[in-house]
Design a protein around this motif. Structure first.
Motif, short mmCIF file in Angstrom:
data_model
loop_
_atom_site.label_atom_id
_atom_site.label_comp_id
_atom_site.label_asym_id
_atom_site.label_seq_id
_atom_site.Cartn_x
_atom_site.Cartn_y
_atom_site.Cartn_z
N UNK A 19 27.55 35.42 -5.82
CA UNK A 19 29.17 35.25 -5.61
C UNK A 19 29.31 34.63 -4.26
N UNK A 20 28.73 34.96 -3.42
CA UNK A 20 28.74 34.21 -2.21
C UNK A 20 28.14 32.86 -2.06
N UNK A 21 27.58 32.42 -3.11
CA UNK A 21 26.94 31.14 -3.15
C UNK A 21 25.85 31.07 -2.16
N UNK A 22 24.83 31.99 -1.85
CA UNK A 22 24.07 31.97 -0.84
C UNK A 22 22.64 31.54 -1.56
N UNK A 23 22.60 31.02 -2.73
CA UNK A 23 21.33 30.24 -3.14
C UNK A 23 20.55 29.54 -2.08
N UNK A 24 21.37 28.84 -1.19
CA UNK A 24 20.89 27.98 -0.17
C UNK A 24 19.59 28.73 0.62
N UNK A 25 19.93 29.98 0.83
CA UNK A 25 18.85 30.92 1.51
C UNK A 25 17.77 30.68 1.08
N UNK A 26 17.61 30.49 -0.16
CA UNK A 26 16.02 30.39 -0.59
C UNK A 26 15.32 29.38 0.21
N UNK A 27 15.90 28.16 0.88
CA UNK A 27 15.17 27.40 1.58
C UNK A 27 14.65 27.80 2.86
N UNK A 53 13.03 30.75 3.07
CA UNK A 53 11.83 31.51 2.71
C UNK A 53 10.66 30.33 2.20
N UNK A 54 10.17 29.92 3.57
CA UNK A 54 9.16 28.82 2.98
C UNK A 54 7.97 29.00 2.34
N UNK A 55 7.33 27.86 1.99
CA UNK A 55 6.27 27.95 1.03
C UNK A 55 5.03 28.51 2.01
N UNK A 56 4.95 28.22 3.08
CA UNK A 56 3.70 28.84 3.77
C UNK A 56 3.87 30.43 4.07
N UNK A 57 5.14 30.73 4.09
CA UNK A 57 5.33 32.39 4.43
C UNK A 57 5.03 33.02 2.74
N UNK A 58 5.52 32.47 2.10
CA UNK A 58 4.97 32.87 0.58
C UNK A 58 3.87 32.88 0.26
N UNK A 59 2.98 31.91 0.79
CA UNK A 59 1.52 31.63 0.64
C UNK A 59 0.78 33.26 1.41
N UNK A 60 1.38 33.07 2.57
CA UNK A 60 0.55 34.35 3.26
C UNK A 60 0.86 35.49 2.59
N UNK A 112 14.81 39.59 -0.87
CA UNK A 112 14.43 38.37 -0.62
C UNK A 112 12.98 38.03 -1.47
N UNK A 113 12.23 39.21 -1.40
CA UNK A 113 11.14 38.66 -2.19
C UNK A 113 11.23 38.43 -3.85
N UNK A 114 12.02 39.21 -4.22
CA UNK A 114 12.45 38.98 -5.65
C UNK A 114 12.98 37.37 -5.88
N UNK A 115 13.92 37.14 -5.00
CA UNK A 115 14.58 35.89 -5.24
C UNK A 115 13.41 34.58 -4.72
N UNK A 116 13.15 34.96 -3.66
CA UNK A 116 12.07 33.91 -3.21
C UNK A 116 11.09 33.47 -4.22
N UNK A 117 10.29 34.41 -4.53
CA UNK A 117 9.15 34.30 -5.59
C UNK A 117 9.48 33.74 -6.94
N UNK A 118 10.66 34.27 -7.48
CA UNK A 118 11.41 33.88 -8.67
C UNK A 118 11.78 32.47 -8.87
N UNK A 119 12.69 32.31 -7.80
CA UNK A 119 13.07 30.75 -7.57
C UNK A 119 11.98 29.75 -7.45
N UNK A 120 10.85 29.98 -6.73
CA UNK A 120 9.76 29.19 -6.50
C UNK A 120 9.37 28.96 -7.97
N UNK A 121 9.20 30.00 -8.64
CA UNK A 121 8.50 29.90 -10.17
C UNK A 121 9.37 29.01 -10.93
#
Length: 523
Positions: A95-103, A105-112, A237-246
């Motif tokens: 609702x707050x349009x915070x989808x931009x926060x996905x940016x 959660x960087x790819x290196x952080x997700x990899x590690x 954060x984990x749910x959105x970050x990993x799902x959005x990357x996928x």
């Protein structure tokens, strides 16, 4: 239908296994496999992502609940409450349009993070394969306890676990299109019944509640809910970050647009409903999405069909899985996550970016040494610090002229020479209060070293300037003028020039469209 059957064959045994990681009864895994899958299929923006339980979501859920749980019954209630809070957090973010926060959660952080979680999950299943218990606060303590208990390992349990793991590997290589997990589950159940493995000391899954889940709210206090919020933020954060990357990965593959804010809402709805129907956190599944895509999924109709098959399973087939050895479940989980343990992408980061490399490594180390959510927080913090460092200490280089082409490049490049009596400085960032000193110090150092008559500032990368930087730039121009050095700007954005004008920085005729024009005008 082919895609639906493929996903069903994978998700049924995995769901029962992931429930064990989350610390909840086996039937709960089936709830998470069904309800979020259907909800996301109806409202998600991706045509191909399959949402449900995973080793990651189960592990982060357990990590968030464990410090607050007093007993097994309380653990389940808190898990359900956590899932609902995660859903609410994601819906509010949508609702707050915070989808931009996905940016962030960087790819290196997700990899590690993924490597760390995979190691943690695989290590946590070794006890099932060996037939011993391993307990401890954190991964290291659990592995130490496992080492102490290895002499008590049960030989037949080891045989079952290793046989299942070998079968999974061989089936994947020889018959990759076969649902290897389901085949191994059926074979393990048959072996358990045929050889009476339970009487021989092999632990079985045991009773799995049949029937569909009923909606309701968990029996927790408001204090419990408040205590769950920090962990819920991490899980969200984990749910959105990993799902959005996928979703972005498969969207790019099939030329589909993914709406980040819509994904937040869809994942929020999926998790809220998962909690209301008694489940743990749901997330986009990489393995099941890939399997469905390979089987020909084009729309979420396949997920709805999978949901139908899961409903039939909960109604009529749960008893079939009660004789499944836990060692087989451990083997299935280890096989599912072992492919995620990839160190080469991390070593490649070291060659490309030290900041990204350390963000990945600290995330991995944080997950293994402390806690899954702590590791994620450490990795995000390192990424943000690195980003701030790059912003505060941007690159400012001196340029020279390549005589053969007339182009301007950084000095040190072959055939690039200084222009007589002219210093050319390129500043490669926005100009604001925290980094204006870099431009000032670079310009003054070049002026002191070379005593030029003109300094040209290549401002192509300066897309914004704040008032503090403008005032400091004005003082720099005055100081250089007192030294008899003329300053010219090349490729300065009109919006930046307007901001400088409003801040009373007089540019006059100092602005040129090209570096060469500024240099020629100075000669």
């Amino acid at each position: 239908i082919a895609a639906a059957v493929t996903v069903w064959a994978i998700v049924v045994p995995e769901s029962v296994a992931y429930a064990g990681i989350a610390g909840v009864p086996p039937a709960v895994g089936l709830y998470v496999a069904t309800v979020p899958l259907i909800v996301y299929a109806l409202v998600g923006s991706s045509r191909r992502v399959t949402v449900g339980p995973s080793a990651t979501s189960a592990a982060v859920s357990a990590a968030a609940v464990a410090p607050l749980a007093a007993d097994a019954e309380n653990f389940l209630e808190l898990t359900i409450a956590l899932t609902i809070v995660v859903g609410v957090v994601l819906i509010i973010a949508s609702i707050a349009k915070l989808g931009i926060l996905a940016e962030f959660l960087s790819e290196p952080v997700l990899k590690g993070f993924i490597v760390g979680v995979a190691i943690t999950v695989a290590g946590g299943q070794l006890g099932k394969v060996l037939g011993v218990e391993a307990v401890g606060e954190g991964f290291i303590a659990e592995m130490v306890d496992l080492g102490r208990n290895v002499p008590d390992a049960q030989g037949l349990t080891i045989l079952v676990g290793v046989a299942c793991l070998v079968a999974l590997v061989l089936l994947e290589r020889i018959l990759p299109k076969l649902p290897s997990a389901l085949v191994v589950v059926i074979a393990a159940i048959a072996a358990a019944r045929l050889f009476d493995l339970e009487e021989r000391g092999v632990v079985l899954v045991g009773e799995i509640d049949a029937g569909l889940p009923t909606p309701g709210l968990p029996d927790v206090s408001w204090d419990d809910v408040l205590n769950l919020i920090p962990g819920a933020l991490g899980v969200a954060i984990v749910v959105f970050g990993e799902s959005m990357a996928l979703a972005k990965s498969f969207g790019a593959r099939h030329d589909e647009r993914i709406d980040a804010d819509a994904e937040l809402g869809a994942l929020g709805g999926a998790n809220a409903m998962a909690g209301i129907f008694g489940g743990f956190a749901a997330i986009g599944s990489n393995s099941r999405t890939a399997a469905a895509d390979a089987a020909g999924q084009k729309t979420q109709l396949a997920s709805l069909a999978t949901g139908g098959l899961l409903i039939l399973t909960m109604l009529f087939l749960t008893q079939l899985f009660e004789d499944l050895p836990e060692a087989a479940l451990g083997a299935i989980i280890i096989h599912a996550v072992i492919g995620l343990i990839k160190f080469r992408p991390l070593t490649q980061l070291r060659e490309r970016s030290r900041v990204d490399f350390w963000a990945a490594v600290t995330t991995l180390a944080g997950v293994l040494l402390f806690d899954i959510l702590v590791g994620l927080a450490v990795g995000v913090a390192v990424s943000i610090i690195g980003m701030m460092r790059r912003a505060v200490r941007p690159r400012a280089v001196e340029l020279g002229l390549e005589r053969d082409t007339g182009n301007f490049w950084a000095l040190g490049t072959e055939r690039v020479e200084r222009v007589d009596d002219v210093v050319i400085i390129r500043f490669e960032a926005e100009l604001f209060f925290a980094n204006v000193s870099v431009l000032r110090d670079t310009v003054l150092a070049a002026a002191a070293a070379q005593q030029p008559s003109t300094i040209v500032i290549d401002a192509e990368s300066i897309t914004h300037v704040d008032t503090t930087a403008a005032e400091e730039l004005d003082r720099l121009l005055d100081e250089l003028e007192r030294r008899g050095i003329e300053v010219r700007f090349a490729r300065l954005e009109r919006s930046v020039a307007d901001t400088l004008h409003r801040c009373d920085v007089e540019l006059g005729d100092r602005v040129y469209n090209r570096i060469s024009d500024a240099v020629d005008a100075s000669s």
